[in-house]
Design a protein around this motif. Structure first.
Motif, PDB file in Angstrom:
ATOM      1  N   ASN A 183       5.785  12.057  15.397  1.00 15.08           N
ATOM      2  CA  ASN A 183       4.830  10.978  15.993  1.00 15.08           C
ATOM      3  C   ASN A 183       3.807  10.768  15.003  1.00 15.08           C
ATOM      4  OD1 ASN A 183       6.789  11.091  17.965  1.00 15.08           O
ATOM      5  ND2 ASN A 183       5.306  11.024  19.635  1.00 15.08           N
ATOM      6  N   THR A 184       3.866  10.915  13.638  1.00 15.79           N
ATOM      7  CA  THR A 184       2.782  10.738  12.795  1.00 15.79           C
ATOM      8  C   THR A 184       2.619   9.330  12.120  1.00 15.79           C
ATOM      9  OG1 THR A 184       2.735  13.214  12.476  1.00 15.79           O
ATOM     10  CG2 THR A 184       1.445  11.860  10.703  1.00 15.79           C
ATOM     11  N   MET A 185       1.196   8.764  12.136  1.00 15.15           N
ATOM     12  CA  MET A 185       1.344   7.691  11.073  1.00 15.15           C
ATOM     13  C   MET A 185       0.258   7.781  10.078  1.00 15.15           C
ATOM     14  SD  MET A 185       1.278   4.170  13.999  1.00 15.15           S
ATOM     15  CE  MET A 185      -0.016   5.104  14.882  1.00 15.15           C
ATOM     16  N   ARG A 186       0.489   7.482   9.014  1.00 15.90           N
ATOM     17  CA  ARG A 186      -0.554   7.553   7.950  1.00 15.90           C
ATOM     18  C   ARG A 186      -1.037   5.992   7.433  1.00 15.90           C
ATOM     19  NH1 ARG A 186       0.976   7.947   2.416  1.00 15.90           N
ATOM     20  NH2 ARG A 186       3.097   8.308   2.929  1.00 15.90           N
ATOM     21  N   LEU A 187      -2.415   5.725   7.850  1.00 13.94           N
ATOM     22  CA  LEU A 187      -2.946   5.035   7.499  1.00 13.94           C
ATOM     23  C   LEU A 187      -3.554   4.708   6.080  1.00 13.94           C
ATOM     24  CD1 LEU A 187      -2.777   4.493  10.593  1.00 13.94           C
ATOM     25  CD2 LEU A 187      -5.328   3.168  10.446  1.00 13.94           C
ATOM     26  N   ILE A 188      -3.105   3.760   5.102  1.00 14.32           N
ATOM     27  CA  ILE A 188      -3.483   3.709   4.002  1.00 14.32           C
ATOM     28  C   ILE A 188      -4.319   2.621   3.774  1.00 14.32           C
ATOM     29  CG2 ILE A 188      -2.914   3.251   1.495  1.00 14.32           C
ATOM     30  CD1 ILE A 188      -0.013   4.435   2.317  1.00 14.32           C
ATOM     31  N   PHE A 189      -5.617   2.747   3.399  1.00 15.72           N
ATOM     32  CA  PHE A 189      -6.664   1.590   3.496  1.00 15.72           C
ATOM     33  C   PHE A 189      -6.713   0.954   2.079  1.00 15.72           C
ATOM     34  CE2 PHE A 189      -7.840   4.765   6.406  1.00 15.72           C
ATOM     35  CZ  PHE A 189      -8.372   3.998   7.602  1.00 15.72           C
ATOM     36  N   LYS A 190      -7.455  -0.369   2.092  1.00 19.49           N
ATOM     37  CA  LYS A 190      -7.236  -0.868   0.676  1.00 19.49           C
ATOM     38  C   LYS A 190      -8.347  -0.494  -0.381  1.00 19.49           C
ATOM     39  CE  LYS A 190      -6.058  -5.209   2.653  1.00 19.49           C
ATOM     40  NZ  LYS A 190      -6.037  -6.701   2.988  1.00 19.49           N
TER      41      LYS A 190
ATOM     42  N   GLU B 257      -8.446  -6.767   7.125  1.00 21.53           N
ATOM     43  CA  GLU B 257      -9.323  -6.786   6.078  1.00 21.53           C
ATOM     44  C   GLU B 257      -9.485  -5.418   5.506  1.00 21.53           C
ATOM     45  OE1 GLU B 257     -13.013  -7.829   7.521  1.00 21.53           O
ATOM     46  OE2 GLU B 257     -12.307 -10.031   7.473  1.00 21.53           O
ATOM     47  N   THR B 258      -9.204  -4.027   6.470  1.00 19.75           N
ATOM     48  CA  THR B 258      -9.425  -2.729   6.149  1.00 19.75           C
ATOM     49  C   THR B 258      -7.984  -2.080   5.907  1.00 19.75           C
ATOM     50  OG1 THR B 258     -11.133  -2.712   7.803  1.00 19.75           O
ATOM     51  CG2 THR B 258     -10.319  -0.627   6.864  1.00 19.75           C
ATOM     52  N   VAL B 259      -7.007  -2.223   6.370  1.00 24.70           N
ATOM     53  CA  VAL B 259      -5.666  -1.277   6.214  1.00 24.70           C
ATOM     54  C   VAL B 259      -4.718  -2.285   5.346  1.00 24.70           C
ATOM     55  CG1 VAL B 259      -3.908  -0.297   7.407  1.00 24.70           C
ATOM     56  CG2 VAL B 259      -5.997  -0.536   8.632  1.00 24.70           C
ATOM     57  N   ASP B 260      -4.203  -1.474   4.288  1.00 26.30           N
ATOM     58  CA  ASP B 260      -3.339  -2.070   3.566  1.00 26.30           C
ATOM     59  C   ASP B 260      -1.921  -1.890   4.060  1.00 26.30           C
ATOM     60  OD1 ASP B 260      -2.504  -3.079   0.744  1.00 26.30           O
ATOM     61  OD2 ASP B 260      -1.564  -1.141   0.744  1.00 26.30           O
ATOM     62  N   SER B 261      -1.544  -0.633   4.301  1.00 25.62           N
ATOM     63  CA  SER B 261      -0.086  -0.448   4.913  1.00 25.62           C
ATOM     64  C   SER B 261      -0.259   0.854   5.849  1.00 25.62           C
ATOM     65  CB  SER B 261       0.830  -0.363   3.909  1.00 25.62           C
ATOM     66  OG  SER B 261       0.403   0.887   2.920  1.00 25.62           O
ATOM     67  N   ILE B 262       0.842   0.980   6.586  1.00 26.79           N
ATOM     68  CA  ILE B 262       1.105   1.926   7.515  1.00 26.79           C
ATOM     69  C   ILE B 262       2.275   2.602   7.298  1.00 26.79           C
ATOM     70  CG2 ILE B 262       1.180   2.860   9.909  1.00 26.79           C
ATOM     71  CD1 ILE B 262      -0.488   0.390  10.768  1.00 26.79           C
ATOM     72  N   VAL B 263       2.301   4.175   7.038  1.00 27.02           N
ATOM     73  CA  VAL B 263       3.648   4.645   7.057  1.00 27.02           C
ATOM     74  C   VAL B 263       3.839   5.398   8.307  1.00 27.02           C
ATOM     75  CG1 VAL B 263       5.028   6.544   5.718  1.00 27.02           C
ATOM     76  CG2 VAL B 263       3.235   4.939   4.418  1.00 27.02           C
ATOM     77  N   ALA B 264       4.935   5.187   8.927  1.00 27.52           N
ATOM     78  CA  ALA B 264       5.561   5.960   9.899  1.00 27.52           C
ATOM     79  C   ALA B 264       6.219   7.109   9.768  1.00 27.52           C
ATOM     80  CB  ALA B 264       6.192   4.996  11.051  1.00 27.52           C
ATOM     81  N   GLU B 265       5.761   8.328   9.985  1.00 30.61           N
ATOM     82  CA  GLU B 265       6.393   9.546   9.760  1.00 30.61           C
ATOM     83  C   GLU B 265       6.945  10.212  10.932  1.00 30.61           C
ATOM     84  OE1 GLU B 265       3.433  11.357   7.531  1.00 30.61           O
ATOM     85  OE2 GLU B 265       3.906  10.572   5.847  1.00 30.61           O
TER      86      GLU B 265
END
Length: 432
Positions: A387-394, A376-384
């Motif tokens: 060891n970095t992840m970028r959470l993109i919320f809705k 319900e909350t997270v639209d997508s994740i970009v694995a950079e």
């Protein structure tokens, strides 16, 4: 005083605007004689257009080995595109059958170009498409051309199928074999590659691993410039490599589309044993089929339900989706490019699923990973990288997470430790 009107004769002659004329030529197959015919057509129409002082030569659009019933002819489509762009005023072609044997394609094209003010001149029939009687004549003659195409297609099919009944293949250009004087004949250099593929597969290599190995070594053939996993799969399942021959595996859907579809009982098939020299033995081929089935069943059993991360994680390096990969001791997520082609093509990191869940839970302020809340909350994740992840919320906001690799001791499960202990006991027992 009475007015006088004097005619003034112009001293300069007005020049008429020349018509921009192009030609379209086509031959139905790529045999040397036909390609020579195409070259002759091109030369003929170039001279034909240049000779007319009222015409300006635009060019000759020519398709090699293309059937007139299909619309995906590259040069034919380029001709239409240039007409739509206003670069051509008139098209010259030899005949209706050269231009299009499909009545729908022919009339649709003629009407479209007519609306653009472009005439098509069919030399053999002496028809101008913009004339009043042009469309009626074209409809009648195009229908005749289409029927001729159907008749020709049916005659060719009849000949091929009669050959099948006698165990005679009509073509063979697969890896390891060629059709020579009607016989499937082995190609030694390519046969070595086929044998290696079977050996690698039965030694435990996956189809993608085999494809990667051949690509890394620079193995190339006339028909295979780059190896894909589907190519390897097709080789492993082809009965020809053990010397047998299954005829009529596919059939043409229509003489207009020429699209090949799998023969699933629509037409009779013919199986010939010991037809030609095998590349692998029957025992090796049968073992490969059992292994194909075993791996398929294993994958089917391990597939399970769809993960909440499926389609959510994108690689920040190459842009491809991450995919779930299950090993006997762990479940991880990795970039599809890295997984199929290796680190040389994408230096992304593999993320253990438990690590993914733990760090996302912390980012969402939860002690445990809740699938519903994540969806319900997270639209997508970009694995950079790094060891970095970028959470993109809705709601459009983002949050950056830096995760740590687990130490080797942390990554070992109780099952892994027990497996090592058992191996040590076996080894010590063998020494005694």
């Amino acid at each position: 005083m009475e007015k006088q009107i004097i005619d003034i004769t112009p001293t300069r002659t007005a020049f008429a605007v020349k018509q921009r004329v192009a030609a379209y030529a086509r031959v139905p197959c790529d045999k040397d004689t036909m390609l020579h015919s195409l070259a002759a057509q091109i030369d003929y129409y170039r001279k034909y257009i240049i000779r007319n002082p009222e015409w300006e030569f635009v060019g000759v659009y020519a398709d090699e080995a293309k059937t007139g019933t299909k619309e995906d002819r590259e040069q034919f489509q380029k001709l239409l595109s240039d007409c739509r762009s206003g670069l051509i005023d008139m098209v010259v072609t030899k005949s209706i059958s050269r231009f299009a044997r499909n009545t729908v394609t022919l009339l649709g094209t003629v009407r479209e170009l007519k609306e653009l003010g472009i005439n098509i001149f069919f030399e053999e029939q002496n028809i101008n498409s913009v004339s009043e009687e042009g469309e009626l004549m074209l409809t009648l003659l195009a229908s005749q051309a289409q029927e001729e195409s159907l008749s020709c297609s049916e005659n060719c099919k009849w000949k091929i199928r009669k050959g099948f009944e006698l165990g005679q293949p009509n073509t063979c250009t697969m890896l390891g074999y060629r059709l020579v004087n009607g016989e499937i004949t082995l190609v030694p250099d390519e046969a070595k590659i086929v044998k290696e593929i079977f050996d690698l597969y039965l030694s435990g290599c996956g189809v993608q691993k085999i494809a990667n190995t051949l690509n890394e070594r620079g193995v190339r053939t006339e028909k295979i410039p780059f190896w894909h996993l589907d190519t390897i799969r097709g080789i492993l399942r082809n009965e020809k490599y053990m010397g047998d021959l299954l005829l009529q595996k596919s059939l043409s859907e229509s003489h207009l589309t020429k699209r090949q579809v799998k023969n699933e009982g629509q037409l009779q098939q013919f199986y010939i044993t010991d037809d030609h020299e095998p590349i692998v033995s029957r025992a090796v081929f049968s073992e490969a089929q059992r292994e194909v089935q075993r791996r398929a069943e294993k994958h089917k059993c391990g597939a399970g339900t769809k993960s909440v991360f499926t389609g959510k994680i994108k690689c920040g390096i190459c842009g491809k989706n991450y995919r779930r990969k299950t090993t006997p001791h762990n479940t991880v997520w990795c970039c599809s490019t890295f997984n199929t082609r290796g680190k040389a093509y994408c230096a992304s990191k593999v993320i253990p699923e438990n690590t993914l869940k733990d760090y996302i839970s912390d980012a969402l302020g939860s002690k445990y990973f809740a699938e519903d809340f994540f969806t319900e909350t997270v639209d997508s994740i970009v694995a950079e990288p790094g060891n970095t992840m970028r959470l993109i919320f809705k709601d459009g906001t983002e949050k950056r997470i830096t995760w740590k690799d687990r130490s080797r001791s942390e990554s070992w499960t109780d099952e892994m430790r027990e497996a090592v202990r058992q191996k040590m006991l076996e080894r010590n027992g063998a020494k005694k």
